[in-house]
Design a protein around this motif. Structure first.
Motif, short mmCIF file in Angstrom:
data_model
loop_
_atom_site.label_atom_id
_atom_site.label_comp_id
_atom_site.label_asym_id
_atom_site.label_seq_id
_atom_site.Cartn_x
_atom_site.Cartn_y
_atom_site.Cartn_z
N UNK A 59 0.83 -1.20 0.00
CA UNK A 59 0.00 0.00 0.00
C UNK A 59 0.87 1.26 0.00
N UNK A 60 0.29 2.37 -0.41
CA UNK A 60 1.03 3.63 -0.51
C UNK A 60 0.09 4.79 -0.25
N UNK A 61 0.63 6.00 -0.31
CA UNK A 61 -0.19 7.17 -0.02
C UNK A 61 0.37 8.40 -0.72
N UNK A 62 -0.45 9.43 -0.82
CA UNK A 62 0.00 10.75 -1.23
C UNK A 62 -0.99 11.78 -0.71
N UNK A 67 -9.06 21.70 -3.21
CA UNK A 67 -9.38 23.06 -3.62
C UNK A 67 -8.63 23.44 -4.90
N UNK A 68 -7.68 22.59 -5.31
CA UNK A 68 -6.92 22.79 -6.55
C UNK A 68 -7.11 21.57 -7.45
N UNK A 69 -8.19 21.55 -8.23
CA UNK A 69 -8.50 20.37 -9.04
C UNK A 69 -7.36 19.91 -9.94
N UNK A 70 -6.62 20.84 -10.54
CA UNK A 70 -5.52 20.45 -11.41
C UNK A 70 -4.44 19.69 -10.64
N UNK A 71 -4.22 20.08 -9.39
CA UNK A 71 -3.24 19.38 -8.56
C UNK A 71 -3.67 17.94 -8.31
N UNK A 72 -4.97 17.73 -8.11
CA UNK A 72 -5.48 16.38 -7.89
C UNK A 72 -5.16 15.49 -9.09
N UNK A 73 -5.49 15.98 -10.28
CA UNK A 73 -5.23 15.20 -11.48
C UNK A 73 -3.75 14.90 -11.67
N UNK A 74 -2.92 15.88 -11.39
CA UNK A 74 -1.47 15.70 -11.54
C UNK A 74 -0.95 14.62 -10.61
N UNK A 75 -1.37 14.66 -9.35
CA UNK A 75 -0.88 13.68 -8.38
C UNK A 75 -1.41 12.29 -8.68
N UNK A 76 -2.64 12.20 -9.14
CA UNK A 76 -3.19 10.89 -9.51
C UNK A 76 -2.41 10.30 -10.68
N UNK A 77 -2.10 11.14 -11.67
CA UNK A 77 -1.33 10.66 -12.81
C UNK A 77 0.07 10.22 -12.40
N UNK A 78 0.68 10.96 -11.50
CA UNK A 78 2.05 10.64 -11.05
C UNK A 78 2.11 9.33 -10.28
N UNK A 79 1.08 9.02 -9.53
CA UNK A 79 1.11 7.85 -8.65
C UNK A 79 0.47 6.61 -9.27
N UNK A 80 -0.24 6.77 -10.38
CA UNK A 80 -0.93 5.67 -11.03
C UNK A 80 0.01 4.75 -11.80
N UNK A 81 -0.53 3.88 -12.64
CA UNK A 81 -1.95 3.76 -13.01
C UNK A 81 -2.76 3.00 -11.95
N UNK A 82 -4.08 3.12 -12.09
CA UNK A 82 -4.99 2.46 -11.16
C UNK A 82 -6.05 1.67 -11.93
N UNK A 83 -6.47 0.57 -11.31
CA UNK A 83 -7.55 -0.25 -11.87
C UNK A 83 -8.90 0.14 -11.28
N UNK A 121 -9.93 11.99 -15.50
CA UNK A 121 -9.12 12.23 -16.69
C UNK A 121 -7.75 11.57 -16.58
N UNK A 122 -7.20 11.53 -15.37
CA UNK A 122 -5.86 10.97 -15.18
C UNK A 122 -5.84 9.44 -15.29
N UNK A 123 -6.95 8.78 -14.92
CA UNK A 123 -6.93 7.31 -14.90
C UNK A 123 -7.56 6.66 -16.13
N UNK A 124 -8.37 7.38 -16.87
CA UNK A 124 -9.09 6.76 -17.97
C UNK A 124 -8.20 6.21 -19.09
#
Length: 258
Positions: A59-62, A67-83, A121-124
């Motif tokens: 398991x991992x975390x970040x 409040x910063x939607x673009x930051x959310x997408x960036x971090x999801x993309x950096x830590x992915x991919x996800x199923x 958008x980051x996981x699709x």
């Protein structure tokens, strides 16, 4: 059912807002069923501690700020991919529609809609390539009956529901399902604070409010985060492959709509 049976073993799951309440209940169930879980939170230390306390390994975390939607997408993309992704978000500030400011509504849109869209958008792309994916959102009983004291949340939740339905129609051909869980009275810190605020506005005793609410729940108890987690774990599995575009109540019969 074991992870070997439902195909969960080895799959990567992201749980947004996974350090407490419903998100934590979901993270625990997904980890128990064999997923490698990444916990997102606002506090890096708390997110790390949560991930470290989950059953299993890997398991991992970040941390990031909704409040910063673009930051959310960036971090999801950096830590992915996800199923598998639990699309969970912070709640908007309490208040009635008459007292709702434009700034408050805009903040609710950022927190509860745009940040989730950014994560999607980051996981699709990888889910499409793999021709498999599970997107499960946590919404609200306000979809059945808007909640007077949670006006901003009620308005934005309705937009999220439409977004999820359109998304399900768009990505189903890739083996990606999109569903949402509609919690009722789940015993969390968030619910307690909302109940306390409502009681204060009405000049009532919070304990009396909870007693009245319990009387209106057919199964006779508040739900737990694990109750929601069990449903999400099913929706994230191979067993739910033909279920998409729907919202499923997890409310002990509390919401009376048909």
């Amino acid at each position: 059912m074991s992870a070997q049976v439902d195909g969960s073993a080895g799959r990567r799951a992201l749980v947004l807002c996974g350090t407490r309440g419903i998100g934590l209940g979901v993270a625990r169930c997904l980890a128990r069923d064999g997923h490698s879980v990444t916990v997102q939170g606002t506090d890096p230390a708390r997110a790390g501690e949560t991930a470290g306390g989950l059953p299993g390994t890997g398991h991992s975390s970040f941390a990031c700020d909704f409040a910063r939607p673009d930051e959310v997408g960036k971090r999801v993309a950096e830590t992915g991919p996800y199923d598998v992704v639990l699309l969970n978000s912070p709640g908007a500030a309490a208040g009635t529609v008459e007292g709702l400011s434009t700034a408050q509504l805009r903040q609710a849109v950022d927190l509860m809609l745009l940040s989730l869209h950014s994560a999607v958008e980051a996981v699709l792309p990888t889910m499409r390539d793999n021709r498999w994916g599970r997107l499960v959102a946590v919404t609200s009983s306000s979809l059945a009956t808007p909640i007077t004291g949670l006006a901003a949340s009620s308005v934005v939740r309705a937009a999220v529901q439409s977004y999820l339905k359109l998304l399900a129609e768009s990505v189903g051909r890739f083996g990606i399902t999109v569903n949402h869980v509609i919690p009722g009275k789940i015993d969390t810190d968030r619910l307690r604070s909302v109940e306390a605020a409502g009681a204060a506005r009405a000049g009532s005793d919070p304990d009396a409010v909870r007693t009245a609410t319990l009387a209106a729940i057919p199964v006779g108890r508040y739900g737990t985060p694990q109750d929601v987690g069990e449903l999400v774990s099913f929706l994230a599995s191979d067993r739910a492959a033909y279920l998409t575009g729907v919202g499923i109540p997890c409310d002990g019969g509390y919401v009376r709509s048909i």
